[in-house]
Design a protein around this motif. Structure first.
Motif, PDB file in Angstrom:
ATOM      1  N   ALA A 161      15.079 -10.832  -9.095  1.00  0.00           N
ATOM      2  CA  ALA A 161      14.088  -9.959  -8.216  1.00  0.00           C
ATOM      3  C   ALA A 161      12.688 -10.132  -8.243  1.00  0.00           C
ATOM      4  O   ALA A 161      12.127 -10.721  -9.251  1.00  0.00           O
ATOM      5  N   SER A 162      11.808 -10.002  -7.064  1.00  0.00           N
ATOM      6  CA  SER A 162      10.578 -10.260  -6.992  1.00  0.00           C
ATOM      7  C   SER A 162       9.887  -8.737  -6.646  1.00  0.00           C
ATOM      8  O   SER A 162      10.703  -8.566  -5.351  1.00  0.00           O
ATOM      9  N   VAL A 163       9.290  -8.194  -7.194  1.00  0.00           N
ATOM     10  CA  VAL A 163       8.567  -6.945  -7.068  1.00  0.00           C
ATOM     11  C   VAL A 163       7.137  -6.889  -6.858  1.00  0.00           C
ATOM     12  O   VAL A 163       6.407  -7.477  -7.828  1.00  0.00           O
ATOM     13  N   TRP A 164       6.366  -6.190  -5.830  1.00  0.00           N
ATOM     14  CA  TRP A 164       5.080  -5.928  -5.728  1.00  0.00           C
ATOM     15  C   TRP A 164       4.803  -4.458  -5.607  1.00  0.00           C
ATOM     16  O   TRP A 164       5.424  -4.077  -4.877  1.00  0.00           O
ATOM     17  N   ILE A 165       4.108  -4.038  -6.478  1.00  0.00           N
ATOM     18  CA  ILE A 165       3.809  -2.639  -6.479  1.00  0.00           C
ATOM     19  C   ILE A 165       2.118  -2.350  -6.345  1.00  0.00           C
ATOM     20  O   ILE A 165       1.346  -2.939  -6.972  1.00  0.00           O
ATOM     21  N   ALA A 166       1.837  -1.814  -5.110  1.00  0.00           N
ATOM     22  CA  ALA A 166       0.434  -1.424  -5.021  1.00  0.00           C
ATOM     23  C   ALA A 166       0.230  -0.068  -5.653  1.00  0.00           C
ATOM     24  O   ALA A 166      -0.077   0.885  -5.293  1.00  0.00           O
ATOM     25  N   ALA A 167       0.005  -0.014  -7.162  1.00  0.00           N
ATOM     26  CA  ALA A 167      -0.557   0.952  -7.863  1.00  0.00           C
ATOM     27  C   ALA A 167      -1.568   1.669  -7.673  1.00  0.00           C
ATOM     28  O   ALA A 167      -1.918   2.856  -7.940  1.00  0.00           O
ATOM     29  N   PHE A 168      -2.824   0.891  -7.006  1.00  0.00           N
ATOM     30  CA  PHE A 168      -3.916   1.823  -6.672  1.00  0.00           C
ATOM     31  C   PHE A 168      -3.839   2.546  -5.757  1.00  0.00           C
ATOM     32  O   PHE A 168      -4.562   3.342  -5.272  1.00  0.00           O
ATOM     33  N   ARG A 169      -2.779   2.698  -4.861  1.00  0.00           N
ATOM     34  CA  ARG A 169      -2.677   3.601  -3.832  1.00  0.00           C
ATOM     35  C   ARG A 169      -1.925   4.881  -4.395  1.00  0.00           C
ATOM     36  O   ARG A 169      -2.110   5.983  -3.574  1.00  0.00           O
ATOM     37  N   ASP A 196      -1.420   8.942  -9.727  1.00  0.00           N
ATOM     38  CA  ASP A 196      -0.462   9.579 -10.669  1.00  0.00           C
ATOM     39  C   ASP A 196       1.089   8.634 -10.691  1.00  0.00           C
ATOM     40  O   ASP A 196       1.859   8.878  -9.719  1.00  0.00           O
ATOM     41  N   PRO A 197       1.449   8.071 -11.821  1.00  0.00           N
ATOM     42  CA  PRO A 197       2.616   7.367 -12.055  1.00  0.00           C
ATOM     43  C   PRO A 197       3.901   8.090 -11.455  1.00  0.00           C
ATOM     44  O   PRO A 197       4.715   7.932 -11.066  1.00  0.00           O
ATOM     45  N   LYS A 198       3.531   9.633 -11.829  1.00  0.00           N
ATOM     46  CA  LYS A 198       4.793  10.339 -11.494  1.00  0.00           C
ATOM     47  C   LYS A 198       5.001  10.451  -9.993  1.00  0.00           C
ATOM     48  O   LYS A 198       6.206  10.777  -9.681  1.00  0.00           O
ATOM     49  N   MET A 199       4.056  10.169  -9.267  1.00  0.00           N
ATOM     50  CA  MET A 199       4.354  10.269  -7.851  1.00  0.00           C
ATOM     51  C   MET A 199       5.131   9.058  -7.174  1.00  0.00           C
ATOM     52  O   MET A 199       5.935   9.092  -6.505  1.00  0.00           O
ATOM     53  N   PHE A 200       5.011   8.232  -8.121  1.00  0.00           N
ATOM     54  CA  PHE A 200       5.794   6.737  -7.879  1.00  0.00           C
ATOM     55  C   PHE A 200       7.168   7.217  -7.966  1.00  0.00           C
ATOM     56  O   PHE A 200       7.938   6.651  -7.414  1.00  0.00           O
ATOM     57  N   GLY A 201       7.304   8.013  -9.300  1.00  0.00           N
ATOM     58  CA  GLY A 201       8.866   8.443  -9.512  1.00  0.00           C
ATOM     59  C   GLY A 201       9.368   9.167  -8.483  1.00  0.00           C
ATOM     60  O   GLY A 201      10.535   9.053  -8.054  1.00  0.00           O
ATOM     61  N   TYR A 202       8.524  10.312  -7.826  1.00  0.00           N
ATOM     62  CA  TYR A 202       9.030  10.921  -6.828  1.00  0.00           C
ATOM     63  C   TYR A 202       9.426  10.092  -5.632  1.00  0.00           C
ATOM     64  O   TYR A 202      10.620  10.335  -5.077  1.00  0.00           O
ATOM     65  N   LEU A 203       8.569   9.086  -5.357  1.00  0.00           N
ATOM     66  CA  LEU A 203       8.827   8.169  -4.306  1.00  0.00           C
ATOM     67  C   LEU A 203      10.373   7.371  -4.327  1.00  0.00           C
ATOM     68  O   LEU A 203      11.048   7.192  -3.591  1.00  0.00           O
ATOM     69  N   MET A 204      10.317   6.824  -5.822  1.00  0.00           N
ATOM     70  CA  MET A 204      11.580   6.356  -5.999  1.00  0.00           C
ATOM     71  C   MET A 204      12.938   7.255  -5.909  1.00  0.00           C
ATOM     72  O   MET A 204      13.780   6.625  -5.331  1.00  0.00           O
TER      73      MET A 204
END
Length: 107
Positions: free
Chosen positions: A38-46, A49-57
């Motif tokens: 796998a190759s993964v790019w994450i735009a964390a600056f967008r 709150d990392p919890k929001m990324f969890g909701y998105l996943m």
């Protein structure tokens, strides 16, 4: 062609895509190569709150279950269960090294 406009051949085309609006942004890009890596790019600056990324996943998993159900003629609930099982197994077995290929806010 510059690297900012190049798109790989295996990309998902966005035909008939909805208008997302001027403030929308891509958060993640995930690729799998011919060997299964796998190759993964994450735009964390967008998302601050990392919890929001969890909701998105979680939302992404539900959409993936629907996609698998429609593509492979399996029940959506069974697809979601399999996805959740794979996620759970992978999170419990974190034995591989994650290598950052792009320093900064994308990885």
């Amino acid at each position: 062609m510059s690297s900012s406009t190049w798109e790989p051949e295996g990309r998902i085309t966005l035909e008939n895509a909805e208008d997302l609006g001027p403030d929308s942004a891509e958060i993640a890009r995930v690729w799998v190569n011919d060997e299964g890596g796998a190759s993964v790019w994450i735009a964390a600056f967008r998302l601050e709150d990392p919890k929001m990324f969890g909701y998105l996943m979680a939302d992404t998993m539900r959409h993936a279950a629907r996609a698998y159900a429609g593509t492979w003629s399996i029940e959506e609930d069974a697809a979601l269960e399999a996805i959740a099982q794979g996620l759970s197994e992978a999170l419990r077995g974190q034995t591989t090294t994650v290598t950052t290929i792009q320093d900064g806010s994308l990885n």
